[in-house]
Scaffold this active site. Structure first.
Site, PDB file in Angstrom:
ATOM      1  N   ASP A 169     -21.473   9.881 -30.552  1.00  0.00           N
ATOM      2  CA  ASP A 169     -22.046  10.790 -30.234  1.00  0.00           C
ATOM      3  C   ASP A 169     -23.542  10.861 -29.142  1.00  0.00           C
ATOM      4  O   ASP A 169     -24.224  11.349 -28.633  1.00  0.00           O
ATOM      5  CB  ASP A 169     -22.183  12.328 -31.047  1.00  0.00           C
ATOM      6  CG  ASP A 169     -20.734  12.635 -31.261  1.00  0.00           C
ATOM      7  OD1 ASP A 169     -19.784  12.817 -30.797  1.00  0.00           O
ATOM      8  OD2 ASP A 169     -20.865  13.435 -31.930  1.00  0.00           O
ATOM      9  N   HIS A 199     -20.539  22.415 -35.098  1.00  0.00           N
ATOM     10  CA  HIS A 199     -21.035  22.856 -33.289  1.00  0.00           C
ATOM     11  C   HIS A 199     -20.243  24.260 -32.983  1.00  0.00           C
ATOM     12  O   HIS A 199     -21.001  24.717 -32.426  1.00  0.00           O
ATOM     13  CB  HIS A 199     -20.002  21.923 -32.389  1.00  0.00           C
ATOM     14  CG  HIS A 199     -20.473  20.609 -32.022  1.00  0.00           C
ATOM     15  ND1 HIS A 199     -21.863  20.298 -31.905  1.00  0.00           N
ATOM     16  CD2 HIS A 199     -19.985  19.222 -32.349  1.00  0.00           C
ATOM     17  CE1 HIS A 199     -22.108  18.580 -31.172  1.00  0.00           C
ATOM     18  NE2 HIS A 199     -20.858  18.280 -31.869  1.00  0.00           N
ATOM     19  N   GLN A 205     -17.868  18.014 -37.043  1.00  0.00           N
ATOM     20  CA  GLN A 205     -17.216  19.240 -35.737  1.00  0.00           C
ATOM     21  C   GLN A 205     -17.799  20.534 -35.294  1.00  0.00           C
ATOM     22  O   GLN A 205     -18.687  20.666 -34.736  1.00  0.00           O
ATOM     23  CB  GLN A 205     -15.496  18.000 -34.990  1.00  0.00           C
ATOM     24  CG  GLN A 205     -15.259  18.651 -33.902  1.00  0.00           C
ATOM     25  CD  GLN A 205     -15.868  17.384 -32.869  1.00  0.00           C
ATOM     26  OE1 GLN A 205     -16.748  17.074 -33.313  1.00  0.00           O
ATOM     27  NE2 GLN A 205     -16.192  18.381 -32.247  1.00  0.00           N
ATOM     28  N   TYR A 251     -26.013  20.299 -15.331  1.00  0.00           N
ATOM     29  CA  TYR A 251     -26.338  21.233 -15.989  1.00  0.00           C
ATOM     30  C   TYR A 251     -26.672  20.836 -17.398  1.00  0.00           C
ATOM     31  O   TYR A 251     -25.719  19.584 -18.081  1.00  0.00           O
ATOM     32  CB  TYR A 251     -24.681  21.609 -16.145  1.00  0.00           C
ATOM     33  CG  TYR A 251     -25.695  23.496 -16.655  1.00  0.00           C
ATOM     34  CD1 TYR A 251     -25.958  24.586 -15.362  1.00  0.00           C
ATOM     35  CD2 TYR A 251     -24.918  23.959 -17.702  1.00  0.00           C
ATOM     36  CE1 TYR A 251     -26.330  25.653 -16.056  1.00  0.00           C
ATOM     37  CE2 TYR A 251     -25.865  24.787 -18.108  1.00  0.00           C
ATOM     38  CZ  TYR A 251     -26.334  25.995 -17.433  1.00  0.00           C
ATOM     39  OH  TYR A 251     -26.984  26.900 -17.560  1.00  0.00           O
ATOM     40  N   GLN A 310     -26.664  31.375 -11.750  1.00  0.00           N
ATOM     41  CA  GLN A 310     -26.983  30.501  -9.722  1.00  0.00           C
ATOM     42  C   GLN A 310     -27.789  29.322 -10.354  1.00  0.00           C
ATOM     43  O   GLN A 310     -28.084  28.675  -9.222  1.00  0.00           O
ATOM     44  CB  GLN A 310     -28.123  31.537 -10.447  1.00  0.00           C
ATOM     45  CG  GLN A 310     -29.299  31.170 -12.133  1.00  0.00           C
ATOM     46  CD  GLN A 310     -28.617  32.323 -13.154  1.00  0.00           C
ATOM     47  OE1 GLN A 310     -27.638  32.811 -12.758  1.00  0.00           O
ATOM     48  NE2 GLN A 310     -29.397  32.414 -13.963  1.00  0.00           N
ATOM     49  N   SER A 339     -14.749  21.748 -28.920  1.00  0.00           N
ATOM     50  CA  SER A 339     -14.736  20.822 -29.384  1.00  0.00           C
ATOM     51  C   SER A 339     -14.306  20.451 -30.437  1.00  0.00           C
ATOM     52  O   SER A 339     -13.497  21.455 -31.280  1.00  0.00           O
ATOM     53  CB  SER A 339     -16.155  19.926 -29.903  1.00  0.00           C
ATOM     54  OG  SER A 339     -16.219  19.161 -29.488  1.00  0.00           O
ATOM     55  N   HIS A 362       1.968  10.882  17.496  1.00  0.00           N
ATOM     56  CA  HIS A 362       2.153   9.396  15.947  1.00  0.00           C
ATOM     57  C   HIS A 362       2.807   8.362  17.352  1.00  0.00           C
ATOM     58  O   HIS A 362       1.859   7.429  17.351  1.00  0.00           O
ATOM     59  CB  HIS A 362       2.555   9.839  15.243  1.00  0.00           C
ATOM     60  CG  HIS A 362       1.525  11.229  14.448  1.00  0.00           C
ATOM     61  ND1 HIS A 362       0.936  12.344  14.464  1.00  0.00           N
ATOM     62  CD2 HIS A 362       1.252  10.486  13.401  1.00  0.00           C
ATOM     63  CE1 HIS A 362       0.767  12.792  13.950  1.00  0.00           C
ATOM     64  NE2 HIS A 362       0.778  11.758  12.489  1.00  0.00           N
ATOM     65  N   ASN A 365     -22.083  27.559 -20.649  1.00  0.00           N
ATOM     66  CA  ASN A 365     -21.266  28.553 -21.157  1.00  0.00           C
ATOM     67  C   ASN A 365     -19.938  29.636 -20.378  1.00  0.00           C
ATOM     68  O   ASN A 365     -20.140  28.828 -19.048  1.00  0.00           O
ATOM     69  CB  ASN A 365     -21.990  29.845 -21.459  1.00  0.00           C
ATOM     70  CG  ASN A 365     -22.687  30.748 -19.978  1.00  0.00           C
ATOM     71  OD1 ASN A 365     -22.612  30.320 -19.561  1.00  0.00           O
ATOM     72  ND2 ASN A 365     -23.851  31.179 -20.569  1.00  0.00           N
ATOM     73  N   GLU A 397      -9.821  15.768 -28.567  1.00  0.00           N
ATOM     74  CA  GLU A 397     -10.894  15.210 -28.060  1.00  0.00           C
ATOM     75  C   GLU A 397     -11.605  13.666 -28.630  1.00  0.00           C
ATOM     76  O   GLU A 397     -11.541  12.916 -27.595  1.00  0.00           O
ATOM     77  CB  GLU A 397     -11.891  16.826 -27.781  1.00  0.00           C
ATOM     78  CG  GLU A 397     -13.070  15.840 -27.211  1.00  0.00           C
ATOM     79  CD  GLU A 397     -14.395  16.297 -27.594  1.00  0.00           C
ATOM     80  OE1 GLU A 397     -14.103  17.925 -28.215  1.00  0.00           O
ATOM     81  OE2 GLU A 397     -15.589  16.755 -26.690  1.00  0.00           O
ATOM     82  N   HIS A 398     -11.981  13.879 -29.598  1.00  0.00           N
ATOM     83  CA  HIS A 398     -12.585  12.426 -30.901  1.00  0.00           C
ATOM     84  C   HIS A 398     -11.181  12.582 -31.849  1.00  0.00           C
ATOM     85  O   HIS A 398     -10.809  13.566 -32.256  1.00  0.00           O
ATOM     86  CB  HIS A 398     -13.607  13.181 -31.444  1.00  0.00           C
ATOM     87  CG  HIS A 398     -14.417  13.668 -30.777  1.00  0.00           C
ATOM     88  ND1 HIS A 398     -14.313  15.097 -30.209  1.00  0.00           N
ATOM     89  CD2 HIS A 398     -16.024  12.968 -30.369  1.00  0.00           C
ATOM     90  CE1 HIS A 398     -16.189  15.080 -29.649  1.00  0.00           C
ATOM     91  NE2 HIS A 398     -16.363  13.921 -29.381  1.00  0.00           N
ATOM     92  N   GLU A 446       9.664  12.486  11.787  1.00  0.00           N
ATOM     93  CA  GLU A 446       9.499  13.594  11.358  1.00  0.00           C
ATOM     94  C   GLU A 446       8.912  14.229  12.852  1.00  0.00           C
ATOM     95  O   GLU A 446       7.671  15.510  12.658  1.00  0.00           O
ATOM     96  CB  GLU A 446       7.875  13.054  10.917  1.00  0.00           C
ATOM     97  CG  GLU A 446       8.305  12.617   9.267  1.00  0.00           C
ATOM     98  CD  GLU A 446       6.965  11.959   8.435  1.00  0.00           C
ATOM     99  OE1 GLU A 446       5.519  12.625   8.844  1.00  0.00           O
ATOM    100  OE2 GLU A 446       7.454  11.936   7.728  1.00  0.00           O
TER     101      GLU A 446
END
Lengths: 421, 421
Positions: free
Chosen positions: A353, A254, A251, A121, A183, A229, A412, A206, A319-320, A407
């Site tokens: 990046d 963003h 950063q 995506y 969708q 981020s 088995h 999103n 994250e970074h 068990e």
């Protein structure tokens, strides 16, 4: 931006954005509609949400050619070089099937197989990043995934950005579809007339995309749900305030929800960075995004010792992470939680990046405590192999049957004993 | 049980059990209650759902000692040996941090770090399996997870089964809590006075546990949502009908929703297996479970060629696959989708369920298309390492800035250029 002393780490409360009940219900309805009505639903939502009336979803070779024509040759070369670097790094992650034989002749192993198919995506609008196309597609490609499908919402003109199409073509994607939102996720998970279902869906989006991924999880695999981020900079008095500030702003630009944090043992650096940020903000094109990000989510923490500073970094689980200290590489071993660790002043975050090779799809919002950068393992699965020898069976069969009976699973035990005669 | 010829693979529609809206709403309420009221909520739900009034959730050393006393010594030895075998196999999965230096002096790498903590859910009642304790805990242990927490719903007597406690103790679990259901998942995800939150939750459970795991996913990591268990047997005319039938029943006795499928090139074998299953069912203690399982979900497919048979297996993507053919090991390379592959007649599935070493927590319901057996990677995470050299920076900095500007991210470009002076 707050400047605070830390003396006992940070205790951070975090939560994934689960959306409102209304958003969840919208997403469920969209998914059901796509399952029922296929392409027809995709066309309808694309007109409704993206303002584009399409008659075909698939990007044509003509559109790819036009995208190449729209970029300058130097830029195309840079994208190719970045793709090669990403391929090189990810090739090092790839693992092979292994088998071994025990003393009793039994053979055990682990078979590695690429997924048959994966869907990527790519968000639309200003967040349609060619670099994200490369970072999502190249690990799947390196893993050996047979069929890679890309989806992205078109602009009102019914087109995708040239950079995105060129990056997809360079990465080797054959199936690109102009559809986005919940969708698109539904189409990837369940298939329509145009889009064949895939086994795994990756890539950010999103809140509707995130909710849709969560909804289809289990029927297909997904990557982590991405949050805003973050960067954390670990710096001592040897760091340049100007460089630290510039990296924090890279950063902050963003997203107003993005966060940039400095943890330092140097009070003078802390003050200088705060000033530098103000100064650099004054000429930044995306200051309208970066300024609220810094004001609301930016922070500078002053620690008395490097040990305390490292502890604070691990509490943040960024994250970074940039390490801008003397002997920066030495601190890597102490970092427990971070998506990517950028060591030394030549490793400004944008190096990773765009270009160096390691992935930029990284665990956000503290999930570096348990998640990894997107990597080749994400596009392969394992199968265990067990070939028991007669010797092993004769030696251990009775124990296995006894365990089964403990068990209460008599069938088995009998399956073992069926081999005894 | 249906017997059918296959000529062009199988097309199987599957869906994860997403529960009813009522179940989802109950689970959300329980999670919120535990977040608000901590242990008090756990005690209340344990009384309500498990019929046990407890004043303390944590299993005591006395309870562990009593559990050892309740098992015979031979059984304890078998559990220990199984744990050792599981540890041996999983040690082979463990990977280490790697770093490499490029020609330009840049250093790239991947750091492997165990999770700080993990929580294992062990179902209650008749599904409280000591083997599942070992299979969930040992990979975490091998990964080096610091804190492993186990939760399981108590019986009406406020206790856990002896076998489960002994297995947990052998596996080295220090923190065992008598709580189950969605409330236990909430406690593991968010913490209470008694139970400190963990980073990842694994282990199977009923629909409420599955829904709770799905709900907390993102705030913590989870393993796959488990569905009913499956076996597929790939057999030619050399297989023993008696053994095939016994193995299929060992799956069927788990759950009326479990499925046992034979794919064979031998029509005589197909018929013989159908008869054998009937015969063996007549003396099976759990026939009331195995019989409807076989009737509703059992199937025998006859394929004209081994190629067609293998294709059918890949369409099924079974959790467990047994290959009972001549030169069985040769077919492993053709299997794309299977959780665990049992090769040859001495590898009856219970060999892997209990003892051999590979994990028995496997992808169910066709998710072997994209998921793996529970393994050491599930309890470690990766961090990328990037240490760019001055040489690399000087050579590539301008390209990186250009790429950033293509994406409209000026602060990214400036972060690079801040290093230029």
């Amino acid at each position: 931006m707050k400047i605070e002393k830390v003396t006992a780490g940070l205790s951070i409360k975090r939560s994934v954005d689960a959306g409102t009940e209304e958003q969840q219900s919208i997403v469920r309805d969209i998914i059901q509609d796509v399952r029922n009505n296929g392409d027809q639903a995709l066309f309808a939502y694309t007109e409704k949400f993206d303002g584009a009336k399409l008659y075909s979803l698939k990007v044509t070779q003509d559109e790819i050619n036009e995208a190449y024509a729209a970029l300058d040759d130097q830029m195309i070369k840079i994208i190719r070089e970045a793709a090669d670097n990403i391929a090189d790094f990810h090739a090092k992650q790839k693992r092979e099937t292994w088998l071994y034989t025990n003393a009793d002749g039994s053979i055990f192993g682990q078979k590695l197989t690429p997924l048959d198919s994966a869907g990527v995506y790519v968000p639309g609008g200003t967040a349609a990043y060619p670099s994200s196309v490369l970072m999502n597609v190249m690990p799947a490609k390196t893993a050996g995934v047979g069929r890679i499908v890309m989806v992205s919402p078109p602009g009102k003109d019914g087109r995708l950005p040239a950079g995105v199409l060129v990056a997809a073509d360079i990465a080797g994607v054959k199936d690109i579809f102009k559809v986005g939102g919940a969708q698109a996720v539904a189409a990837l998970a369940y298939g329509t007339e145009s889009i064949k279902a895939v086994d795994k869906i990756t890539g950010p989006g999103n809140i509707f995309v995130a909710l849709a991924k969560r909804e289809v999880f289990g029927d297909v695999d997904i990557d982590m749900i991405a949050g805003p981020s973050e960067i954390a900079v670990l710096a001592d008095e040897t760091a340049s305030a100007k460089e630290v500030a510039a990296d924090m702003l890279s950063q902050a630009e963003h997203d107003t929800r993005a966060s940039a944090v400095l943890v330092t043992t140097s009070e003078p650096l802390a003050k200088e960075v705060a000033l530098e940020i103000e100064q650099q903000l004054s000429t930044l094109p995306r200051a309208d995004i970066a300024r609220p990000s810094i004001a609301q989510h930016g922070a500078i923490y002053i620690a008395a010792t490097m040990k305390e500073a490292v502890r604070t970094i691990n509490d943040i689980a960024p994250e970074h992470l940039e390490i801008l200290t003397e002997n920066a590489l030495e601190y890597v071993k102490d970092i427990k939680h971070a998506g990517a660790i950028f060591v030394g002043r030549y490793s400004s975050e944008p190096v990773g990046d765009y270009f160096a090779g390691p992935n930029h799809v990284l665990p956000t919002n503290g999930t570096a405590r348990f998640s990894s950068p997107l990597n080749v393992d994400d596009f392969m699965k394992k199968s265990s192999i067990i070939m028991y020898s007669k010797e092993a069976f004769d030696k251990h069969g009775a124990k296995i049957a006894a365990f089964a009976r403990l068990e209460g699973l008599e069938a088995h035990a009998r399956a073992i004993e069926a081999r005894n005669e």
